[in-house]
Design a protein around this motif. Sequence first.
Motif, PDB file in Angstrom:
ATOM      1  N   PHE A 184      -4.822  11.399  71.657  1.00 48.89           N
ATOM      2  CA  PHE A 184      -4.523  11.277  70.233  1.00 48.89           C
ATOM      3  C   PHE A 184      -4.134   9.836  69.944  1.00 48.89           C
ATOM      4  N   THR A 185      -4.135   9.485  68.686  1.00 54.60           N
ATOM      5  CA  THR A 185      -3.723   8.149  68.257  1.00 54.60           C
ATOM      6  C   THR A 185      -2.415   8.274  67.501  1.00 54.60           C
ATOM      7  N   HIS A 186      -1.484   7.389  67.828  1.00 57.76           N
ATOM      8  CA  HIS A 186      -0.176   7.393  67.176  1.00 57.76           C
ATOM      9  C   HIS A 186       0.125   5.976  66.692  1.00 57.76           C
ATOM     10  N   HIS A 187       0.043   5.784  65.380  1.00 56.35           N
ATOM     11  CA  HIS A 187       0.368   4.511  64.744  1.00 56.35           C
ATOM     12  C   HIS A 187      -0.272   3.311  65.454  1.00 56.35           C
ATOM     13  N   GLY A 188      -1.603   3.389  65.625  1.00 54.74           N
ATOM     14  CA  GLY A 188      -2.351   2.267  66.168  1.00 54.74           C
ATOM     15  C   GLY A 188      -2.448   2.214  67.683  1.00 54.74           C
ATOM     16  N   ARG A 189      -1.914   3.231  68.352  1.00 49.85           N
ATOM     17  CA  ARG A 189      -1.984   3.249  69.817  1.00 49.85           C
ATOM     18  C   ARG A 189      -2.642   4.550  70.283  1.00 49.85           C
ATOM     19  N   ALA A 190      -3.574   4.402  71.232  1.00 53.39           N
ATOM     20  CA  ALA A 190      -4.245   5.558  71.816  1.00 53.39           C
ATOM     21  C   ALA A 190      -3.392   6.092  72.960  1.00 53.39           C
ATOM     22  N   VAL A 191      -3.118   7.383  72.930  1.00 49.10           N
ATOM     23  CA  VAL A 191      -2.314   8.054  73.954  1.00 49.10           C
ATOM     24  C   VAL A 191      -3.200   9.074  74.651  1.00 49.10           C
ATOM     25  N   VAL A 192      -3.199   9.060  75.983  1.00 52.88           N
ATOM     26  CA  VAL A 192      -3.959  10.040  76.762  1.00 52.88           C
ATOM     27  C   VAL A 192      -3.014  10.641  77.801  1.00 52.88           C
ATOM     28  N   LEU A 193      -2.927  11.968  77.817  1.00 51.84           N
ATOM     29  CA  LEU A 193      -2.109  12.699  78.784  1.00 51.84           C
ATOM     30  C   LEU A 193      -3.034  13.586  79.611  1.00 51.84           C
ATOM     31  N   TYR A 194      -2.971  13.428  80.929  1.00 53.49           N
ATOM     32  CA  TYR A 194      -3.825  14.189  81.846  1.00 53.49           C
ATOM     33  C   TYR A 194      -3.031  15.302  82.518  1.00 53.49           C
ATOM     34  N   GLY A 195      -3.721  16.343  82.892  1.00 59.02           N
ATOM     35  CA  GLY A 195      -3.089  17.463  83.574  1.00 59.02           C
ATOM     36  C   GLY A 195      -2.472  17.090  84.907  1.00 59.02           C
ATOM     37  N   ASP A 196      -2.952  16.010  85.528  1.00 55.16           N
ATOM     38  CA  ASP A 196      -2.425  15.610  86.841  1.00 55.16           C
ATOM     39  C   ASP A 196      -1.117  14.816  86.748  1.00 55.16           C
ATOM     40  N   GLY A 197      -0.632  14.562  85.522  1.00 53.32           N
ATOM     41  CA  GLY A 197       0.619  13.837  85.342  1.00 53.32           C
ATOM     42  C   GLY A 197       0.461  12.399  84.907  1.00 53.32           C
ATOM     43  N   THR A 198      -0.773  11.921  84.817  1.00 51.34           N
ATOM     44  CA  THR A 198      -1.006  10.553  84.374  1.00 51.34           C
ATOM     45  C   THR A 198      -0.913  10.484  82.855  1.00 51.34           C
ATOM     46  N   ALA A 199      -0.267   9.432  82.367  1.00 51.29           N
ATOM     47  CA  ALA A 199      -0.174   9.187  80.930  1.00 51.29           C
ATOM     48  C   ALA A 199      -0.501   7.728  80.683  1.00 51.29           C
ATOM     49  N   THR A 200      -1.303   7.464  79.643  1.00 55.56           N
ATOM     50  CA  THR A 200      -1.637   6.083  79.291  1.00 55.56           C
ATOM     51  C   THR A 200      -1.458   5.860  77.792  1.00 55.56           C
ATOM     52  N   VAL A 201      -1.111   4.634  77.462  1.00 54.67           N
ATOM     53  CA  VAL A 201      -1.030   4.194  76.070  1.00 54.67           C
ATOM     54  C   VAL A 201      -1.717   2.835  76.012  1.00 54.67           C
ATOM     55  N   ALA A 202      -2.564   2.655  75.021  1.00 53.27           N
ATOM     56  CA  ALA A 202      -3.280   1.394  74.861  1.00 53.27           C
ATOM     57  C   ALA A 202      -3.462   1.131  73.377  1.00 53.27           C
ATOM     58  N   PRO A 203      -3.693  -0.124  73.012  1.00 56.02           N
ATOM     59  CA  PRO A 203      -4.044  -0.390  71.612  1.00 56.02           C
ATOM     60  C   PRO A 203      -5.237   0.473  71.235  1.00 56.02           C
ATOM     61  N   GLU A 204      -5.259   0.933  70.013  1.00 59.19           N
ATOM     62  CA  GLU A 204      -6.305   1.851  69.551  1.00 59.19           C
ATOM     63  C   GLU A 204      -7.712   1.328  69.785  1.00 59.19           C
ATOM     64  N   ASP A 205      -7.927   0.045  69.666  1.00 53.91           N
ATOM     65  CA  ASP A 205      -9.257  -0.536  69.824  1.00 53.91           C
ATOM     66  C   ASP A 205      -9.573  -0.958  71.248  1.00 53.91           C
ATOM     67  N   ASP A 206      -8.717  -0.591  72.220  1.00 54.60           N
ATOM     68  CA  ASP A 206      -8.894  -0.974  73.624  1.00 54.60           C
ATOM     69  C   ASP A 206     -10.040  -0.215  74.257  1.00 54.60           C
TER      70      ASP A 206
END
Length: 98
Positions: free
Chosen positions: A76-98
């Motif tokens: 999902f995108t939250h205020h200009g940042r892309a957030v990805v949550l994986y079932g294995d426990g990995t979480a990433t946040v990046a600028p939306e246009d990354d």
Amino acid sequence: MEKRSPGTNGGRGGSERRISRDFNWNETPPSVAAVRLLSVAANADPTAIEPLGETVDPDTLDRLVPSMDGVSKVAFTHHGRAVVLYGDGTATVAPEDD
């Protein structure tokens, strides 16, 4: 428990970087992990960023993500940042246009 991933990249001012961390969903709810990474990306206190509930339902994230297999993800995108949550426990946040 939170572990830094070797793939973490730095950026100026904390707002232009991709951040990746490994979490144990039994110890850290996905909504908490997302807020932690969003606050790091914004270089701000977690209480100073926009509420996660403006974008997604935190309770739903906390129920859904730990039940997923290791390759499944929620993004999902939250205020200009892309957030990805994986079932294995990995979480990433990046600028939306990354």
